[in-house]
Design a protein around this motif. Structure first.
Motif, PDB file in Angstrom:
ATOM      1  N   SER A 125      -5.711   0.828 -14.142  1.00  0.00           N
ATOM      2  CA  SER A 125      -6.872   1.224 -13.344  1.00  0.00           C
ATOM      3  C   SER A 125      -6.429   1.898 -12.046  1.00  0.00           C
ATOM      4  N   ARG A 126      -6.697   3.200 -11.946  1.00  0.00           N
ATOM      5  CA  ARG A 126      -6.354   3.932 -10.733  1.00  0.00           C
ATOM      6  C   ARG A 126      -7.192   3.452  -9.554  1.00  0.00           C
ATOM      7  N   GLN A 127      -8.436   3.095  -9.820  1.00  0.00           N
ATOM      8  CA  GLN A 127      -9.315   2.609  -8.755  1.00  0.00           C
ATOM      9  C   GLN A 127      -8.784   1.288  -8.184  1.00  0.00           C
ATOM     10  N   PHE A 128      -8.320   0.401  -9.052  1.00  0.00           N
ATOM     11  CA  PHE A 128      -7.764  -0.873  -8.590  1.00  0.00           C
ATOM     12  C   PHE A 128      -6.522  -0.628  -7.740  1.00  0.00           C
ATOM     13  N   ARG A 129      -5.640   0.270  -8.200  1.00  0.00           N
ATOM     14  CA  ARG A 129      -4.422   0.568  -7.446  1.00  0.00           C
ATOM     15  C   ARG A 129      -4.747   1.144  -6.071  1.00  0.00           C
ATOM     16  N   SER A 130      -5.718   2.056  -6.022  1.00  0.00           N
ATOM     17  CA  SER A 130      -6.076   2.679  -4.746  1.00  0.00           C
ATOM     18  C   SER A 130      -6.649   1.653  -3.775  1.00  0.00           C
ATOM     19  N   THR A 131      -7.540   0.802  -4.275  1.00  0.00           N
ATOM     20  CA  THR A 131      -8.155  -0.207  -3.413  1.00  0.00           C
ATOM     21  C   THR A 131      -7.126  -1.229  -2.961  1.00  0.00           C
ATOM     22  N   PHE A 132      -6.244  -1.619  -3.856  1.00  0.00           N
ATOM     23  CA  PHE A 132      -5.190  -2.577  -3.507  1.00  0.00           C
ATOM     24  C   PHE A 132      -4.256  -1.997  -2.443  1.00  0.00           C
ATOM     25  N   THR A 133      -3.899  -0.728  -2.594  1.00  0.00           N
ATOM     26  CA  THR A 133      -3.006  -0.081  -1.630  1.00  0.00           C
ATOM     27  C   THR A 133      -3.632  -0.036  -0.248  1.00  0.00           C
ATOM     28  N   ARG A 134      -4.910   0.346  -0.189  1.00  0.00           N
ATOM     29  CA  ARG A 134      -5.579   0.413   1.110  1.00  0.00           C
ATOM     30  C   ARG A 134      -5.756  -0.968   1.725  1.00  0.00           C
ATOM     31  N   LEU A 135      -6.035  -1.966   0.894  1.00  0.00           N
ATOM     32  CA  LEU A 135      -6.180  -3.331   1.400  1.00  0.00           C
ATOM     33  C   LEU A 135      -4.848  -3.862   1.911  1.00  0.00           C
ATOM     34  N   ALA A 136      -3.764  -3.547   1.187  1.00  0.00           N
ATOM     35  CA  ALA A 136      -2.434  -4.000   1.615  1.00  0.00           C
ATOM     36  C   ALA A 136      -2.042  -3.357   2.939  1.00  0.00           C
ATOM     37  N   ARG A 137      -2.406  -2.109   3.135  1.00  0.00           N
ATOM     38  CA  ARG A 137      -2.077  -1.429   4.387  1.00  0.00           C
ATOM     39  C   ARG A 137      -2.834  -2.034   5.570  1.00  0.00           C
ATOM     40  N   LYS A 138      -4.018  -2.554   5.309  1.00  0.00           N
ATOM     41  CA  LYS A 138      -4.781  -3.209   6.372  1.00  0.00           C
ATOM     42  C   LYS A 138      -4.183  -4.567   6.730  1.00  0.00           C
ATOM     43  N   VAL A 139      -3.713  -5.269   5.721  1.00  0.00           N
ATOM     44  CA  VAL A 139      -3.214  -6.638   5.928  1.00  0.00           C
ATOM     45  C   VAL A 139      -1.785  -6.654   6.438  1.00  0.00           C
ATOM     46  N   LEU A 140      -0.931  -5.823   5.824  1.00  0.00           N
ATOM     47  CA  LEU A 140       0.485  -5.813   6.201  1.00  0.00           C
ATOM     48  C   LEU A 140       0.687  -5.044   7.497  1.00  0.00           C
ATOM     49  N   PRO A 141       1.637  -5.468   8.323  1.00  0.00           N
ATOM     50  CA  PRO A 141       1.863  -4.793   9.608  1.00  0.00           C
ATOM     51  C   PRO A 141       2.486  -3.424   9.474  1.00  0.00           C
ATOM     52  N   LEU A 142       3.203  -3.194   8.340  1.00  0.00           N
ATOM     53  CA  LEU A 142       3.885  -1.918   8.163  1.00  0.00           C
ATOM     54  C   LEU A 142       2.982  -0.937   7.445  1.00  0.00           C
ATOM     55  N   GLY A 143       3.256   0.315   7.640  1.00  0.00           N
ATOM     56  CA  GLY A 143       2.533   1.360   6.932  1.00  0.00           C
ATOM     57  C   GLY A 143       1.311   1.823   7.687  1.00  0.00           C
ATOM     58  N   THR A 144       0.777   2.932   7.268  1.00  0.00           N
ATOM     59  CA  THR A 144      -0.417   3.496   7.893  1.00  0.00           C
ATOM     60  C   THR A 144      -1.561   3.455   6.908  1.00  0.00           C
ATOM     61  N   GLN A 145      -2.727   3.332   7.447  1.00  0.00           N
ATOM     62  CA  GLN A 145      -3.902   3.260   6.598  1.00  0.00           C
ATOM     63  C   GLN A 145      -4.223   4.628   6.025  1.00  0.00           C
ATOM     64  N   GLY A 146      -4.416   4.658   4.707  1.00  0.00           N
ATOM     65  CA  GLY A 146      -4.701   5.913   4.051  1.00  0.00           C
ATOM     66  C   GLY A 146      -6.150   6.311   4.150  1.00  0.00           C
ATOM     67  N   GLU A 147      -6.423   7.491   3.676  1.00  0.00           N
ATOM     68  CA  GLU A 147      -7.797   7.983   3.686  1.00  0.00           C
ATOM     69  C   GLU A 147      -8.598   7.251   2.635  1.00  0.00           C
ATOM     70  N   PRO A 148      -9.866   7.004   2.896  1.00  0.00           N
ATOM     71  CA  PRO A 148     -10.688   6.333   1.897  1.00  0.00           C
ATOM     72  C   PRO A 148     -10.857   7.221   0.668  1.00  0.00           C
ATOM     73  N   VAL A 149     -10.985   6.558  -0.472  1.00  0.00           N
ATOM     74  CA  VAL A 149     -11.175   7.301  -1.717  1.00  0.00           C
ATOM     75  C   VAL A 149     -12.531   6.952  -2.295  1.00  0.00           C
ATOM     76  N   THR A 150     -13.051   7.843  -3.092  1.00  0.00           N
ATOM     77  CA  THR A 150     -14.331   7.602  -3.720  1.00  0.00           C
ATOM     78  C   THR A 150     -14.172   6.569  -4.808  1.00  0.00           C
ATOM     79  N   ALA A 151     -15.088   5.606  -4.842  1.00  0.00           N
ATOM     80  CA  ALA A 151     -15.025   4.542  -5.854  1.00  0.00           C
ATOM     81  C   ALA A 151     -15.176   5.152  -7.241  1.00  0.00           C
ATOM     82  N   LEU A 152     -14.371   4.663  -8.155  1.00  0.00           N
ATOM     83  CA  LEU A 152     -14.429   5.128  -9.541  1.00  0.00           C
ATOM     84  C   LEU A 152     -15.020   4.016 -10.382  1.00  0.00           C
ATOM     85  N   LYS A 153     -16.302   3.832 -10.242  1.00  0.00           N
ATOM     86  CA  LYS A 153     -16.956   2.726 -10.947  1.00  0.00           C
ATOM     87  C   LYS A 153     -17.071   3.067 -12.423  1.00  0.00           C
ATOM     88  N   ALA A 154     -16.840   2.011 -13.220  1.00  0.00           N
ATOM     89  CA  ALA A 154     -16.942   2.191 -14.660  1.00  0.00           C
ATOM     90  C   ALA A 154     -18.408   2.233 -15.078  1.00  0.00           C
TER      91      ALA A 154
END
Length: 382
Positions: free
Chosen positions: A353-382
């Motif tokens: 699931s590309r949508q799961f990976r994108s959401t997980f990546t953005r959530l990890a960037r918010k929680v973890l101190p390292l890295g920069t927050q990426g641009e929001p992506v459009t939800a890919l709802k099934a």
């Protein structure tokens, strides 16, 4: 136990059980820790606003049930199957109460995850078979009702297990206690302690025990496996049919010079593929088929073994204990299969699931101190 009984699973069964039980605790503990973390991430990602959908709501409910099963199993793995807590009394009354609780709690929430998996398969089948009715039948309200029913009914379905066990004092080695235990008693570790020691014992009512095994093997295991097998086949056939239809439409579109005809074909293909986003729908369906296949691989052997035990109760004393521990189908080998099935969903979601990976990546960037927050992506709802 007569000579014919001994012929079953002997001597390989007990030899395997004695060898495997030495490492089971450490393997199960590792799986539970990783699986608990993975299911916590699943809940965090799937419950995000941009991920809200009927499918993801069921997956969230499934992750909650799997997480509770793993958290509950960690103390058991530590206390019984490893040397980490070897100094603690494994036959205290408090521990017997916990084992009693664990036997009911783990089976209840594992059953909830089974029926949520069935709900997920039914919802997906409706989505691709009857796309016009999908928004009506599988809307948010009906999805929440289905999840609530699973969490309310499954504890009732597992209620007979409550009556199948009781806590009993282990007979004294010095002959001060005339209590006797039968073959289905769960004695963790008899020691020379002067304190009274306790064991979980199975009911002596053979009719009740047989009925419980029928409930466990047929209603909790076998019927879900049969239903999911049928739904999996139907989903696969529907995906293949959609792929063939889409290929035909693409070929027609390639040789059609009329732009209006091209638009009509593309629109028709989108509608037939599930109401727009046919490729996205197929990716979601493939992920769910993989999830169902994983479920069947871990649950079907348990269903067959439980059914054989219900048909031939003498196997319960020989084969079942060779591959299981003494409390109703929550044995070492069977437990490990169920734990693996509950732990790997995160890997499945990330890989498919590309949508799961994108959401997980953005959530990890918010929680973890390292890295920069990426641009929001459009939800890919099934």
């Amino acid at each position: 136990m007569d000579g014919d009984d001994v012929a079953y699973c002997m001597p390989e069964g007990p030899l395997f059980q004695r060898a495997y039980v030495r490492v089971h605790g450490y393997i199960a503990l590792l799986i539970c820790l990783l699986g608990s973390a993975a299911n916590s991430v699943n809940i965090a990602v799937l419950s995000r606003k941009e991920m809200i959908s009927s499918t993801n709501s069921i997956l969230t409910g499934l992750a909650v049930a799997d997480l509770l099963v793993m958290i509950d199993y960690i103390p058991l793995a530590l206390h019984i199957y490893t040397d980490i807590c070897a100094e603690l009394n494994r036959n205290s009354y408090a521990w017997a109460v916990y084992v009693y609780f664990h036997s009911i709690f783990s089976q209840t929430f594992h059953t909830i995850s089974i029926w949520l998996t069935i709900t997920l398969a039914v919802w997906r089948f409706i989505a691709i078979k009857f796309p016009q009715k999908n928004r009506t039948l599988c809307n948010k309200k009906n999805t929440n009702i289905a999840i609530a029913v699973a969490y309310a009914v499954c504890p009732i379905l597992c209620l007979p297990i409550y009556f199948a066990m009781k806590i009993r004092i282990i007979p004294s080695k010095h002959g001060h206690d005339n209590t006797t235990l039968n073959d289905t008693d769960f004695i963790l570790n008899v020691t020379e302690s002067k304190e009274p020691e306790y064991a979980i014992v199975m009911t002596e009512n053979e009719e009740l025990l047989t009925a419980i095994f029928w409930i466990y093997s047929v209603f909790i295991k076998l019927i879900p496996c049969v239903v999911l097998s049928i739904l999996s086949v139907l989903l696969i056939l529907k995906m293949k049919s959609s792929d063939r239809r889409r290929q035909k439409l693409l070929k027609k579109s390639a040789i059609t010079s009329n732009e209006g005809e091209k638009a009509r074909l593309n629109e028709d293909g989108g509608k037939r593929g599930g109401g727009g986003g046919g490729g996205r729908t197929d990716r979601t369906t493939r992920m769910l088929v993989a999830l169902l296949g994983l479920f069947l691989a871990t649950e079907l052997p348990q269903a067959i073994f439980g059914l054989l035990t219900a048909i031939a109760p003498h196997l319960f004393k020989v084969c079942y204990y060779a591959f299981d521990s003494c409390y109703l189908g929550a044995g070492e080998v069977m437990d490990l299969m169920a734990l693996v099935g509950s732990a790997v969903n995160f890997v499945l979601y990330c890989s498919m699931s590309r949508q799961f990976r994108s959401t997980f990546t953005r959530l990890a960037r918010k929680v973890l101190p390292l890295g920069t927050q990426g641009e929001p992506v459009t939800a890919l709802k099934a």
